[in-house]
Enzyme design. Structure first.
Site, PDB file in Angstrom:
ATOM      1  N   SER A   1       0.829  -1.111  -0.071  1.00 43.94           N
ATOM      2  CA  SER A   1       0.167   0.017   0.006  1.00 43.94           C
ATOM      3  C   SER A   1       0.938   1.170   0.056  1.00 43.94           C
ATOM      4  O   SER A   1       1.922   1.272   0.680  1.00 43.94           O
ATOM      5  CB  SER A   1      -0.936  -0.104   1.361  1.00 43.94           C
ATOM      6  OG  SER A   1      -1.562  -1.326   1.246  1.00 43.94           O
TER       7      SER A   1
ATOM      8  N   CYS B   1       2.871   2.297  -2.543  1.00 46.91           N
ATOM      9  CA  CYS B   1       4.063   2.525  -3.174  1.00 46.91           C
ATOM     10  C   CYS B   1       3.914   2.602  -4.810  1.00 46.91           C
ATOM     11  O   CYS B   1       4.546   1.994  -5.538  1.00 46.91           O
ATOM     12  CB  CYS B   1       4.718   0.977  -3.012  1.00 46.91           C
ATOM     13  SG  CYS B   1       5.347   1.055  -1.109  1.00 46.91           S
TER      14      CYS B   1
ATOM     15  N   ASP C   1      -5.692  -2.733  -7.385  1.00 47.24           N
ATOM     16  CA  ASP C   1      -5.610  -3.281  -6.237  1.00 47.24           C
ATOM     17  C   ASP C   1      -5.584  -4.751  -6.146  1.00 47.24           C
ATOM     18  O   ASP C   1      -4.690  -5.222  -5.391  1.00 47.24           O
ATOM     19  CB  ASP C   1      -6.616  -2.550  -5.323  1.00 47.24           C
ATOM     20  CG  ASP C   1      -6.255  -2.797  -3.838  1.00 47.24           C
ATOM     21  OD1 ASP C   1      -5.055  -2.487  -3.516  1.00 47.24           O
ATOM     22  OD2 ASP C   1      -7.036  -2.823  -2.963  1.00 47.24           O
TER      23      ASP C   1
HETATM   24  C1  SPV Z   1      -4.323  -0.477   0.651  1.00 47.49           C
HETATM   25  O1  SPV Z   1      -4.175   0.374   1.828  1.00 47.49           O
HETATM   26  O2  SPV Z   1      -3.841  -0.993   0.272  1.00 47.49           O
HETATM   27  C2  SPV Z   1      -5.683   0.094   0.010  1.00 47.49           C
HETATM   28  C3  SPV Z   1      -6.337   0.723   0.803  1.00 47.49           C
HETATM   29  O3  SPV Z   1      -5.814  -0.564  -1.124  1.00 47.49           O
HETATM   30  S1  SPV Z   1      -7.352  -0.084   2.167  1.00 47.49           S
HETATM   31  O4  SPV Z   1      -8.797  -0.620   1.699  1.00 47.49           O
HETATM   32  O5  SPV Z   1      -7.138   0.559   3.164  1.00 47.49           O
HETATM   33  O6  SPV Z   1      -6.672  -1.444   1.946  1.00 47.49           O
HETATM   34 MN    MN Z   2      -4.352  -1.908  -1.423  1.00 47.89          MN
END
Ligand code: SPV
Ligand code: MN
Length: 645
Positions: free
Chosen positions: A291, A293, A309
Site C-alpha cells: 500500500s 508504493c 488493487d
Molecule cells: C491499501 O491500503 O492497500 C488499500 C486501501 O488499497 S485499503 O482499503 O485501506 O486496504
Molecule cells: Mn491495497
C-alpha cells in the site's frame, strides 16, 4: 489447514436466529413491504440467515435492500448528503467525505482474526480467541444501528460467472460505505443466488459507524471471522476499515485460494494492466506493491488499464494463467497525483463527468479539492480532515498522506471496460513485484525460474507508508500481501510454489522484480533524490512487454535477467522522449553485491523463523548467494552490467 464453519458462528449466536422460518418472520415484522418484496429475490437460506441475524444484532429502525438500480444508487447518494456523511463539491457528482482524525488509515492494532483454539494465524497478524471476540462484538454491536437505517447490498467480487469470482454481502448503516461499494464493486442482486451456488461460498460484512465520535475510536475493531467468512467492523468509517468487501474479503479470498483451491488459485494484492507492444498486441501484467508504493500510478501507465488493487487468479484448462479484477473502481491514494504523472486520473478529478468521492483532503472556499502534490500553487485556506486550515497551521499538511479518491474505473480514459467484464478472465503474461527499496535492487530483473520468481515475491521489503496507522521503518512485505494473508506465511509460500510450479500451467508468465525507489545516494551520487522519474515506469513495463514476447535479449546475472542499455535507450526515446545516458544505466543496473547478499541473509533469517517454510525457497537463496559471492571474488563488490554482458 483452516477448518471452515468451526466454532461458534458469532453473528448467529448474537442474533439468535437459527431457522429460516424465524428469519422470514423477522423480515415480515420489520421490513417495509417494498423492501420485503425486494428481499424475496434472495433465496439462498444462508444469506437470509446472515441478514436476519445482522438485523437482530444491530436493531436498525429501517432496512433498505439495495438492488443496484439507478434509483437505489441515487437514493444512497442523496442520503449521504442529507446525513452529512458526504458534502457536495463545486463539480457536479464530486463529493467530500471526512473520516475522523484518528481513523485515517487501516487500524492495524485494532484489526483481529477471530481464531479457534488450535488455528494458526500469520506471524505478521493479530488474532483473538473466538470467545473474547464474541463477547466484545456482542457488547459493542448489539443495538448499534438503533435510530439508523441498515443498508444491505449484494455484490460479486469479479465478473459474474468467472471461475474465481466470489459473491459478497455488504451490510452497513453508513451511506458513505454503501456509496463507495457501488463505485468499487459489481452489484449482483439478481445473480446472487446463482453465484453463491456456483462458487459454493459467499462473504458477509457487517459494519456500523455508531455515533461516529473520536471518543469511540479506541473501542473500534475490525474483525475477520475466517471460519464463517464474516467480518465485523464498528466505530470507524475509513473505507479500509469499513468497506470490508475490499481487504476483509480479500483475506477470505486468500484463505479460499490457499485452503480450498491450493495450487490452482491465488488471490493477490496486485494491479492488472495491459501494455500495447509492436503490431498492436496487448500483453497483460499483474503486479504487487505494498500500500502506498505507486501501484495505482503503475497500473494506469498501461494502454488497457483494468484494476489497481486486487487480482483473483486461476489456471485455466488451456494452461494459461487467468485473472479477474474483483473490483470495478479505484480507491486510490491521491497525494502526488498530478497532471504530469497521472493525466487520465487527473481528468476525472478536475473535470466534470466522473462521479468521485474525495476523502480527507482540503476543500478550498470555492469547493475545489486540493491535496499535497497536486501540482498547483498552494491554497490560502480551506477545510480539511482536522478542520479549518491556513498555511499558518503549523505541522498540519493540506491533506492527509492517505487521503484518497473513489471512482469507477470506467471513467478513467484508458480503462478497458469490456476486458474487465469478461468472465473468461485475462491471460496474464507478466507478474511484477515491487516495494520501496532505496538502496539494493535494480529497476528491473526477471527471474530465471518459477521458484526464483516466487522468491522475488517472498522477499519484498518496503518502507512503511501512511496507509497503515502506526507503521514505521523498513519492513518485510512478502508478496505485498502479508497484511491480508491470514494463515501462516509458510502456507502461503507453499500455495505460491504449487501454483506457479503446477504442471497444468503450461503457459508460464515471466516473473520480475521492479524497483523505482533507488536513490542517487545509494549509487555513489549525492542526496536522497530518486535515481529516475515517475514516468520512467513506461520504459520498465515496456521492456518487460518486449522481453516476454522475445523481442529483446537480456543480460544474465546471479539474481536474474536484466535489460541491455541499447534497448532501454531506444525505449526512453520512443516512449517518453527522454535521453537516457549510459552513466545512469550503469548506476541503476550495477549489482551492489554486499547489499544484495545482506538482503538475502535478512530474508533467509526471517523465513527460517517460520516453521516448515519450503526448502525450495532456501535453495533459491543459497544458489543466488553462492553465485553472487563468486562474482564478487572475480570482479569486486560492485559489478557493472557492461562487465556481465
Ligand atoms: C491499501 O491500503 O492497500 C488499500 C486501501 O488499497 S485499503 O482499503 O485501506 O486496504
Ligand atoms: Mn491495497
Amino acid at each position: 489447514m483452516l477448518e471452515f464453519k468451526q466454532g461458534v458462528d458469532i453473528l448467529s449466536a448474537i442474533g439468535g436466529i437459527t431457522t429460516i422460518g424465524e428469519a422470514k418472520k423477522l423480515f415480515e415484522q420489520r421490513l417495509e413491504p417494498e423492501h420485503l418484496q425486494r428481499l424475496a429475490t434472495i433465496t439462498n437460506e444462508d444469506a437470509l440467515l446472515k441478514i436476519a441475524n445482522a438485523m437482530a444484532m444491530c436493531a436498525p429502525d429501517r432496512v433498505y435492500i439495495h438492488t443496484g438500480s439507478a434509483e437505489d444508487c441515487d437514493h444512497v447518494r442523496r442520503m449521504s448528503l442529507e446525513k452529512g456523511e458526504e458534502r457536495p463539491l463545486a463539480i457536479p457528482g464530486h463529493t467530500i467525505h471526512f473520516d475522523l482524525p484518528e481513523d485515517q488509515g487501516r487500524m492495524v492494532d485494532q484489526t483481529f482474526y477471530i481464531a479457534n483454539p488450535d488455528e494458526k494465524v500469520s506471524s505478521l497478524a493479530k488474532k483473538e480467541a473466538r470467545e473474547v471476540s464474541h463477547a466484545y462484538i456482542k457488547e459493542q454491536m448489539s443495538g448499534i444501528m438503533s435510530g439508523k437505517t441498515m443498508y444491505v447490498g449484494f455484490y460479486s467480487r469479479g465478473p459474474v460467472g468467472a471461475k474465481a469470482s466470489i459473491p459478497a454481502i455488504e451490510i452497513s448503516s453508513s451511506t458513505y460505505v454503501m456509496h463507495s461499494a457501488e463505485l468499487l464493486y459489481r452489484n449482483c442482486y439478481a445473480d446472487f443466488n446463482a453465484e453463491a451456488a456456483r462458487r459454493g461460498e459467499f462473504f458477509t460484512n457487517v459494519h456500523s459507524e455508531g455515533p461516529n465520535r473520536s471518543e469511540d475510536v479506541p473501542k473500534a475493531r475490525i474483525y475477520m471471522d475466517r471460519s464463517w467468512q464474516t467480518t465485523f467492523s464498528f466505530f470507524c468509517t475509513y473505507a479500509g476499515n469499513t468497506l470490508l468487501m475490499k481487504k476483509g474479503n480479500h483475506r477470505f479470498a486468500s484463505d479460499s485460494a490457499m485452503y480450498k483451491y491450493n495450487g490452482t488459485e491465488l488471490s493477490e494484492h496486485m494491479f492488472i494492466t495491459g501494455m500495447t507492444g509492436p503490431g498492436g498486441r496487448v500483453t497483460y501484467f499483474a503486479g504487487a506493491a505494498p500500500s502506498g508504493c505507486g501501484k495505482t500510478t503503475t497500473a494506469m501507465v498501461g494502454s488497457n488499464f483494468i484494476g489497481d488493487d486486487l487480482a483473483q487468479m486461476w489456471i485455466e484448462a488451456d494452461g494459461t494463467l487467468r485473472a479477474v479484477n474483483p473490483e470495478i473502481g479505484i480507491f486510490g491514494i491521491i497525494e502526488d497525483v498530478n497532471q504530469e504523472g497521472d493525466p487520465y486520473l487527473m481528468k476525472c478529478l478536475r473535470q466534470p463527468g466522473a462521479e468521485v468521492i474525495f476523502s480527507n483532503l482540503l476543500v478550498d472556499p470555492q469547493g475545489k479539492p486540493r491535496w499535497t502534490g497536486d501540482g498547483e500553487p498552494s491554497p490560502e485556506q480551506g477545510v480539511n480532515f482536522q478542520g479549518a486550515w491556513t498555511p499558518a497551521k503549523a505541522g498540519v499538511p493540506i491533506s492527509h498522506p492517505n487521503s484518497r479518491c473513489t471512482l469507477k474505473a470506467e471513467t478513467v480514459g484508458n480503462h478497458n471496460k469490456k476486458v474487465n467484464a469478461d468472465p473468461s478472465g485475462i491471460v496474464i503474461e507478466v507478474i511484477t513485484y515491487s516495494g520501496r527499496d532505496a538502496n539494493t535492487m535494480p529497476p528491473i530483473w526477471v527471474a530465471k525460474t518459477m521458484d526464483a520468481g516466487v522468491a522475488i515475491g517472498a522477499s519484498i521489503v518496503s518502507k512503511a507508508t501512511a496507509a497503515e496507522i502506526g507503521a514505521s521503518g523498513v519492513n518485510r512485505q512478502p508478496w505485498a500481501n502479508t497484511p491480508f494473508v491470514a494463515g501462516p506465511l509458510t502456507d502461503y509460500l507453499e500455495a505460491q510454489l504449487n501454483f506457479y510450479g503446477n504442471p497444468k500451467m503450461t503457459r508460464k508468465p515471466i516473473m520480475a522484480g521492479l524497483n523505482y525507489f533507488l536513490t542517487h545516494e545509494a549509487r555513489g551520487g549525492s542526496g536522497k533524490g530518486l535515481l529516475g522519474e515517475k514516468r520512467d515506469v513506461h520504459v520498465w513495463l515496456g521492456w518487460l512487454e518486449l522481453f516476454t514476447n522475445r523481442d529483446v535479449e537480456a543480460i544474465e546475472t546471479p539474481i536474474g535477467m536484466i535489460p541491455k542499455y541499447e534497448d532501454l535507450r531506444r525505449l526512453f526515446a520512443s516512449k517518453i522522449n527522454k535521453e537516457y545516458p549510459e552513466s545512469l544505466y550503469t548506476m541503476q543496473f550495477s549489482l551492489y553485491i554486499d547489499n544484495i547478499v545482506a538482503r538475502i541473509d535478512l530474508q533467509e533469517a526471517a523465513w527460517s523463523k517460520e516453521p516448515g517454510a519450503s526448502p525450495r525457497l532456501f535453495a533459491v537463496y543459497k544458489e543466488q548467494k553462492a553465485a553472487l559471492l563468486a562474482l564478487k571474488a572475480a570482479k569486486g563488490g560492485i559489478v557493472t552490467p557492461q562487465e556481465l554482458a
